[in-house]
Design a protein around this motif. Structure first.
Motif, PDB file in Angstrom:
ATOM      1  N   LYS A  33       0.823  -1.198   0.000  1.00 32.93           N
ATOM      2  CA  LYS A  33       0.000   0.000   0.000  1.00 32.93           C
ATOM      3  C   LYS A  33       0.864   1.258   0.000  1.00 32.93           C
ATOM      4  O   LYS A  33       0.550   2.253  -0.664  1.00 32.93           O
ATOM      5  CB  LYS A  33      -0.920  -0.020   1.218  1.00 32.93           C
ATOM      6  CG  LYS A  33      -1.796   1.216   1.368  1.00 32.93           C
ATOM      7  CD  LYS A  33      -2.644   1.103   2.615  1.00 32.93           C
ATOM      8  CE  LYS A  33      -3.489   2.357   2.807  1.00 32.93           C
ATOM      9  NZ  LYS A  33      -4.314   2.277   4.043  1.00 32.93           N
ATOM     10  N   ARG A  34       1.977   1.238   0.746  1.00 32.54           N
ATOM     11  CA  ARG A  34       2.863   2.395   0.847  1.00 32.54           C
ATOM     12  C   ARG A  34       3.910   2.445  -0.266  1.00 32.54           C
ATOM     13  O   ARG A  34       4.722   3.364  -0.312  1.00 32.54           O
ATOM     14  CB  ARG A  34       3.587   2.378   2.195  1.00 32.54           C
ATOM     15  CG  ARG A  34       2.671   2.589   3.378  1.00 32.54           C
ATOM     16  CD  ARG A  34       3.424   2.356   4.686  1.00 32.54           C
ATOM     17  NE  ARG A  34       2.597   2.652   5.845  1.00 32.54           N
ATOM     18  CZ  ARG A  34       2.556   3.827   6.457  1.00 32.54           C
ATOM     19  NH1 ARG A  34       3.306   4.811   6.021  1.00 32.54           N
ATOM     20  NH2 ARG A  34       1.771   4.032   7.490  1.00 32.54           N
ATOM     21  N   LYS A  35       3.921   1.404  -1.125  1.00 31.73           N
ATOM     22  CA  LYS A  35       4.892   1.314  -2.205  1.00 31.73           C
ATOM     23  C   LYS A  35       6.328   1.323  -1.653  1.00 31.73           C
ATOM     24  O   LYS A  35       7.211   2.029  -2.142  1.00 31.73           O
ATOM     25  CB  LYS A  35       4.707   2.449  -3.221  1.00 31.73           C
ATOM     26  CG  LYS A  35       3.379   2.396  -3.973  1.00 31.73           C
ATOM     27  CD  LYS A  35       3.288   3.496  -5.006  1.00 31.73           C
ATOM     28  CE  LYS A  35       2.068   3.313  -5.877  1.00 31.73           C
ATOM     29  NZ  LYS A  35       0.803   3.277  -5.114  1.00 31.73           N
ATOM     30  N   GLN A  36       6.533   0.505  -0.637  1.00 26.49           N
ATOM     31  CA  GLN A  36       7.851   0.357  -0.040  1.00 26.49           C
ATOM     32  C   GLN A  36       8.386  -1.038  -0.309  1.00 26.49           C
ATOM     33  O   GLN A  36       7.629  -1.988  -0.458  1.00 26.49           O
ATOM     34  CB  GLN A  36       7.790   0.574   1.485  1.00 26.49           C
ATOM     35  CG  GLN A  36       7.547   2.010   1.898  1.00 26.49           C
ATOM     36  CD  GLN A  36       7.537   2.137   3.411  1.00 26.49           C
ATOM     37  OE1 GLN A  36       6.965   1.297   4.093  1.00 26.49           O
ATOM     38  NE2 GLN A  36       8.161   3.180   3.921  1.00 26.49           N
ATOM     39  N   LYS A  37       9.704  -1.133  -0.383  1.00 26.59           N
ATOM     40  CA  LYS A  37      10.313  -2.448  -0.516  1.00 26.59           C
ATOM     41  C   LYS A  37      10.144  -3.215   0.785  1.00 26.59           C
ATOM     42  O   LYS A  37      10.325  -2.668   1.857  1.00 26.59           O
ATOM     43  CB  LYS A  37      11.788  -2.316  -0.846  1.00 26.59           C
ATOM     44  CG  LYS A  37      12.052  -1.709  -2.219  1.00 26.59           C
ATOM     45  CD  LYS A  37      13.538  -1.653  -2.510  1.00 26.59           C
ATOM     46  CE  LYS A  37      13.792  -1.050  -3.891  1.00 26.59           C
ATOM     47  NZ  LYS A  37      15.239  -0.977  -4.196  1.00 26.59           N
ATOM     48  N   CYS A  38       9.817  -4.482   0.652  1.00 26.16           N
ATOM     49  CA  CYS A  38       9.539  -5.315   1.822  1.00 26.16           C
ATOM     50  C   CYS A  38      10.538  -6.465   1.851  1.00 26.16           C
ATOM     51  O   CYS A  38      10.869  -7.057   0.811  1.00 26.16           O
ATOM     52  CB  CYS A  38       8.109  -5.849   1.756  1.00 26.16           C
ATOM     53  SG  CYS A  38       7.621  -6.826   3.187  1.00 26.16           S
ATOM     54  N   ASP A  39      11.046  -6.798   3.034  1.00 30.42           N
ATOM     55  CA  ASP A  39      12.005  -7.902   3.140  1.00 30.42           C
ATOM     56  C   ASP A  39      11.321  -9.242   3.363  1.00 30.42           C
ATOM     57  O   ASP A  39      11.987 -10.257   3.562  1.00 30.42           O
ATOM     58  CB  ASP A  39      13.014  -7.629   4.256  1.00 30.42           C
ATOM     59  CG  ASP A  39      12.346  -7.396   5.596  1.00 30.42           C
ATOM     60  OD1 ASP A  39      11.113  -7.591   5.699  1.00 30.42           O
ATOM     61  OD2 ASP A  39      13.062  -7.021   6.554  1.00 30.42           O
ATOM     62  N   ARG A  40       9.990  -9.250   3.356  1.00 33.91           N
ATOM     63  CA  ARG A  40       9.159 -10.461   3.418  1.00 33.91           C
ATOM     64  C   ARG A  40       9.343 -11.245   4.715  1.00 33.91           C
ATOM     65  O   ARG A  40       9.108 -12.440   4.771  1.00 33.91           O
ATOM     66  CB  ARG A  40       9.430 -11.368   2.215  1.00 33.91           C
ATOM     67  CG  ARG A  40       9.159 -10.694   0.873  1.00 33.91           C
ATOM     68  CD  ARG A  40       9.057 -11.697  -0.252  1.00 33.91           C
ATOM     69  NE  ARG A  40      10.273 -12.445  -0.496  1.00 33.91           N
ATOM     70  CZ  ARG A  40      11.323 -11.984  -1.173  1.00 33.91           C
ATOM     71  NH1 ARG A  40      11.268 -10.776  -1.688  1.00 33.91           N
ATOM     72  NH2 ARG A  40      12.390 -12.727  -1.363  1.00 33.91           N
ATOM     73  N   LYS A  41       9.773 -10.548   5.770  1.00 36.20           N
ATOM     74  CA  LYS A  41       9.769 -11.193   7.077  1.00 36.20           C
ATOM     75  C   LYS A  41       8.365 -11.130   7.668  1.00 36.20           C
ATOM     76  O   LYS A  41       7.493 -10.446   7.146  1.00 36.20           O
ATOM     77  CB  LYS A  41      10.753 -10.487   8.022  1.00 36.20           C
ATOM     78  CG  LYS A  41      12.203 -10.567   7.612  1.00 36.20           C
ATOM     79  CD  LYS A  41      13.068  -9.828   8.613  1.00 36.20           C
ATOM     80  CE  LYS A  41      14.526  -9.810   8.210  1.00 36.20           C
ATOM     81  NZ  LYS A  41      15.356  -9.037   9.179  1.00 36.20           N
ATOM     82  N   LEU A  42       8.181 -11.811   8.767  1.00 33.83           N
ATOM     83  CA  LEU A  42       6.890 -11.774   9.447  1.00 33.83           C
ATOM     84  C   LEU A  42       7.142 -11.568  10.942  1.00 33.83           C
ATOM     85  O   LEU A  42       7.496 -12.509  11.651  1.00 33.83           O
ATOM     86  CB  LEU A  42       6.123 -13.059   9.242  1.00 33.83           C
ATOM     87  CG  LEU A  42       4.664 -13.062   9.770  1.00 33.83           C
ATOM     88  CD1 LEU A  42       3.851 -11.987   9.073  1.00 33.83           C
ATOM     89  CD2 LEU A  42       4.022 -14.422   9.603  1.00 33.83           C
ATOM     90  N   PRO A  43       6.976 -10.351  11.445  1.00 40.62           N
ATOM     91  CA  PRO A  43       6.652  -9.119  10.711  1.00 40.62           C
ATOM     92  C   PRO A  43       7.871  -8.589   9.979  1.00 40.62           C
ATOM     93  O   PRO A  43       9.003  -8.884  10.339  1.00 40.62           O
ATOM     94  CB  PRO A  43       6.227  -8.169  11.828  1.00 40.62           C
ATOM     95  CG  PRO A  43       7.010  -8.632  13.013  1.00 40.62           C
ATOM     96  CD  PRO A  43       7.097 -10.128  12.882  1.00 40.62           C
TER      97      PRO A  43
END
Length: 777
Positions: A33-43
């Motif tokens: 939603k924020r158009k940020q890169k995500c490292d796909r961790k949880l969280p």
């Protein structure tokens, strides 16, 4: 035509790629939603940094990184996961990335590399530059496992909650009023939150899963428990005796273990994400070290607490919590009270830094004149700070511990200018600065609030339950101003007659206040360090003046000897509980012998035969009244303070001054500032040839005890014994004992006089080395 022609086939026309996105969304919903890169961790790291761990979600089937080091393209192993500095929440914890870079978030104007990185970071929407090179959670998984187990093993040393609550109650009643650094309601709220933490959080997440404020709270709690145990007098107290786990263990032994456990927790947590409880834990530790006689360690600990406070911005107004535009009334009031609490803590640290440096002769860490820090408001203590606005305490409102703290801070302000003037040595460029500071101290003394005066105090609040502390605080506050007078004149007592006079008066004033203070304490409170610091410095100052200039100030000699007696008796009573007092008894033995020899029996008998009440034919009432007047026409408090001792002197005794020329301001001139032999009644009591008084540095008796191992050494090698009265038969503090006859025997009432010398690592240019050159017999 086949639409599936390979793209490398250039014989066919190439269609533009479809605009519709076809790849699977692999970011978490919030990052997408924020158009940020995500490292796909949880969280993921971004959700952790925003404090949104619980809301981090992925689309069904979206891959989740199982290896923290491969979470995102271009990410660094150990990228920062800590939240940024948030001045509005009142916690003030420092991001890991800022600490790892070594730059401060609390520098005020952001004029460093980190500040530039933040500005660049805010200019675009790409990868945060300030996060590059940070140390993150993934790279520390092994470390976090070790710290989790270590943290859990340390907090297990906390006693059962019922013991904790009883000891906390002792601290808040017996100790906290002295400086009021800990806000009682906030502390109890954090204590309740700590006991509400689920056990699995400690076992699984460890300290990294706990809010930073609550994470460091056990360190503060251990220091509070340790300090409270020092006030438990009965070693068989049924309330806490079950806390001991070994034979012959004392409560002080247990207190030391608790305090060291608190230090271990702070060491484990390190200097990342520090909070207000971190600073308070360091300050309470410094107080604990003072109570146990570890003065050197206490001074270093004060410096550490100040550095930690600066790290989280306690020294600047702009880092105080501020109400936000969307905050509720309760949130706004809570932020305002937290800001007041931060200002109060910084004020206490500055006071300790300044006063400790002046007492020990050590450099200070903070110059409060360079920091435009607002003082806390003297407001009534709220029952619920979320529902009580801040307003100034009125004249008819009971004083609070903060009222005392603000006045103490006002009393200590002149010390900064006094220490600066002291750097100019025994001959400042302009003595008018000394006179100006002296006048300012007199005016400060006149402004003493009515409820804190020793003479004619306002006692209408003394019976209030919330003001139970005021009768104990009343004798301690005048000592701060008396110490200022001593500190102002101590560089000049060897070279300036008027400074000797003022320093002597200030010493007697301090000793009188100490005597009143001591009478109001129970034996379990004898560890109070103010009982020792003020008494020891004043006794040494007073005795040194009479040893080196024995024929000056005969009108104050009676009172001086009486206070010397009472001071040593207090030390002997405190010796079993206060190791500083026990260590100082040997020094007082050596001082006592030289004082007796310098004054001389013949001189004393001529001055006051058989007692300190002179015969009527030698003293006139008018002369007696004039003898107790100071140069400015005001009656000395010390001269009036002991009704049992009649202050008088014979008309035939005239004080003499130094043999060198004396200026109108009382300062001496010449290179060899050596009194003539006629000053000393004993023929073998004289100064070394061509001795220059200006070569003596200012006296720091407490600093010499703490840093130079100053002590009194008997000639026969036997350690000085404690617990023996200086003047036998006067243990009740009365003046009825024959003090003159007591001067014929040494401390302890021994039949044969034993010589004492000063031992330690002091230099050859100190007063201790000078006194050692005089025969002690």
């Amino acid at each position: 035509m086949d639409e599936t022609t390979p793209p490398n086939d250039t014989s066919q026309p190439i269609k533009p790629p479809p605009r519709k996105r076809r790849r699977v969304v692999i970011s978490c919903l919030d990052c997408h939603k924020r158009k940020q890169k995500c490292d796909r961790k949880l969280p993921c790291t971004n959700c952790v940094s925003r404090g949104k761990q619980s809301s981090c979600r992925y689309e069904t089937g979206a891959p989740i990184s199982k290896d923290g080091g491969e979470g995102r393209k271009g990410s660094q192993p150990g990228e920062d996961v800590s939240p940024p500095l948030d001045g509005a929440n009142g916690e003030g914890h420092i991001p890991i990335k800022a600490v790892d870079f070594g730059y401060s978030n609390s520098s005020g104007n952001g004029a460093n590399t980190l500040g530039f990185l933040k500005k660049i970071e805010g200019a675009g929407s790409g990868e945060p530059l300030s996060s590059v090179g940070g140390v993150g959670e993934a790279a520390q998984e092994g470390e976090h496992f070790g710290s989790r187990e270590r943290y859990k093993s340390l907090v297990r040393h906390l006693p059962a909650r019922t013991f904790v609550e009883q000891l906390v109650d002792i601290y808040l009643r017996e100790f906290n009023w002295m400086y009021y650094a800990i806000h009682e309601a906030e502390f109890l709220e954090q204590l309740e939150m700590w006991y509400q933490l689920p056990f699995h959080l400690l076992s699984n997440a460890g300290p990294q899963g706990i809010d930073p404020t609550l994470r460091s709270f056990p360190a503060l709690l251990f220091q509070v428990l340790a300090t409270s145990l020092l006030a438990v007098s009965d070693e068989n107290d049924p309330r806490f005796v079950s806390l001991k786990y070994a034979g012959n263990m004392t409560f002080e032994d247990l207190a030391l273990e608790y305090s060291e456990t608190g230090v271990a927790i702070l060491t484990l947590l390190g200097k990342r994400q520090m909070t207000v409880p971190t600073v308070l834990a360091g300050w309470v530790r410094a107080a604990f070290l003072k109570y146990t006689g570890q003065v050197t360690e206490a001074w270093h600990q004060v410096g550490t607490a100040i550095r930690d406070a600066q790290e989280i911005g306690l020294h600047r107004d702009q880092f105080d919590p501020q109400p936000g535009p969307n905050d509720s009334t309760e949130q706004a009031l809570d932020a305002m009270w937290k800001a007041q609490s931060r200002r109060k803590i910084w004020m206490v640290l500055v006071m300790w830094d300044l006063h400790t440096g002046a007492v020990l002769g050590r450099p200070t860490s903070v110059d409060m004149r360079t920091f435009k820090r607002s003082s806390p408001i003297d407001a009534p203590i709220p029952f619920d700070r979320r529902k009580t606005p801040i307003f100034v305490r009125g004249e008819n409102d009971p004083p609070t511990p903060l009222t005392r703290g603000l006045w103490a801070f006002e009393c200590l302000r002149p010390l900064r200018d006094i220490l600066d003037l002291e750097k100019e040595g025994p001959f400042p460029k302009d003595f008018s600065k000394v006179e100006k500071l002296h006048q300012e101290l007199l005016e400060l003394q006149e402004r003493t609030p009515p409820e804190f005066r020793l003479e004619n105090p306002d006692t209408r609040f003394d019976s209030f339950p919330e003001c139970h502390w005021i009768t104990l605080a009343r004798p301690t506050l005048p000592q701060l101003i008396s110490f200022n007078f001593m500190a102002l004149h101590r560089p000049y007592i060897f070279t300036r007659a008027s400074s000797r006079h003022e320093a002597l008066k200030a010493s007697l004033d301090m000793l009188e206040a100490q005597s009143i203070h001591f009478k109001g304490l129970d034996p379990e409170q004898y560890k109070t360090f103010s009982l020792f610091f003020g008494t020891f410095d004043a006794i040494v100052m007073m005795a040194s003046i009479y040893i080196l200039f024995p024929k000056e100030h005969p009108e104050l000699l009676n009172n001086a000897l009486q206070h010397f007696q009472w001071g040593v008796e207090r030390f002997e009573a405190m010796a079993d509980r206060n190791r500083l007092a026990a260590a100082a008894l040997g020094v007082l033995n050596a001082i006592y012998i030289r004082l007796k020899k310098a004054i001389g029996h013949g001189f004393l008998n001529k001055l006051c035969p058989r007692s300190f009440t002179c015969p009527k034919e030698l003293c006139q009432t008018d002369q007696q009244d004039d003898a107790t007047k100071s140069s400015d026409g005001q009656t000395s408090i010390a001269a009036e303070s002991s009704p049992a001792v009649t202050q008088s002197h014979p008309a035939s005794v005239t004080p003499k001054t130094e043999s060198p020329a004396v200026h109108t301001d009382g300062s001496s001139s010449g290179t060899g500032l050596t009194p003539g032999a006629e000053l000393f009644p004993a023929p073998d009591w004289s100064f070394p040839t061509n001795f220059d008084f200006s070569s003596l540095p200012p006296m720091y008796p407490m600093g010499d005890v703490a840093y130079n191992d100053l002590t009194g050494i008997r000639d026969d090698g036997i350690p000085p014994s404690a617990g023996i009265g200086v003047w036998q038969g006067a243990a009740d503090g009365s003046a009825s004992a024959d003090l003159v006859n007591s001067l014929s025997r040494p401390i302890g009432g021994e039949q044969s006089e034993v010589g004492y010398n000063f031992g330690g690592e002091f230099g050859n240019d100190t007063i201790w080395n000078l006194l050692n050159q005089f025969p002690p017999h």
